[in-house]
Design a protein around this motif. Structure first.
Motif: not given
Length: 120
Positions: A52, A54, A65, A67-68, A81, A86
């Protein structure tokens, strides 16, 4: 038996090397994006945890931030975002040049940039 030991050792070495390469991705990265309205500074701070990714993107409007975020080998993807929408980012990390090739898709308009590790 020797073949099994060799295969196990080879797998562990490859896995360790992959983790070491991906671990180098963490940190601050900068670049610029050429847009019809002029150049736009890109500033990212990536953090890795397993597969992951971040972190944050710094913009003139403030901090956004990430994300995903997902990492597969030297490839990774994430979203930021922008005004409630997104924006997907597709990246490839090149450890030998300490660069990231980044392509973002803003409403179907794909833009490319190269990020370098920040020395600040």
């Amino acid at each position: 038996m020797k073949r099994r030991i060799f295969t196990t050792v080879a797998f562990v070495c490859c896995f360790t090397i992959c983790l070491a390469v991906v671990a180098d991705l963490s940190g601050k990265w900068t670049g610029s994006l050429k847009t019809p309205n002029g150049d736009f500074a890109l500033n990212y701070n990536f953090t890795l945890s397993g597969d992951k990714v971040t972190g944050t993107a710094e913009t003139p409007q403030g901090t956004i931030n990430i994300t995903d975020g997902k990492v597969t080998g030297n490839d990774f993807t994430f979203n930021v975002d922008v005004n409630g929408m997104p924006v997907p980012n597709t990246c490839k990390y090149y450890p030998e040049g300490d660069t990231i090739s980044l392509t973002l898709d803003y409403s179907g308009y794909k833009m490319h940039s190269t990020l370098k590790r920040s020395t600040k």
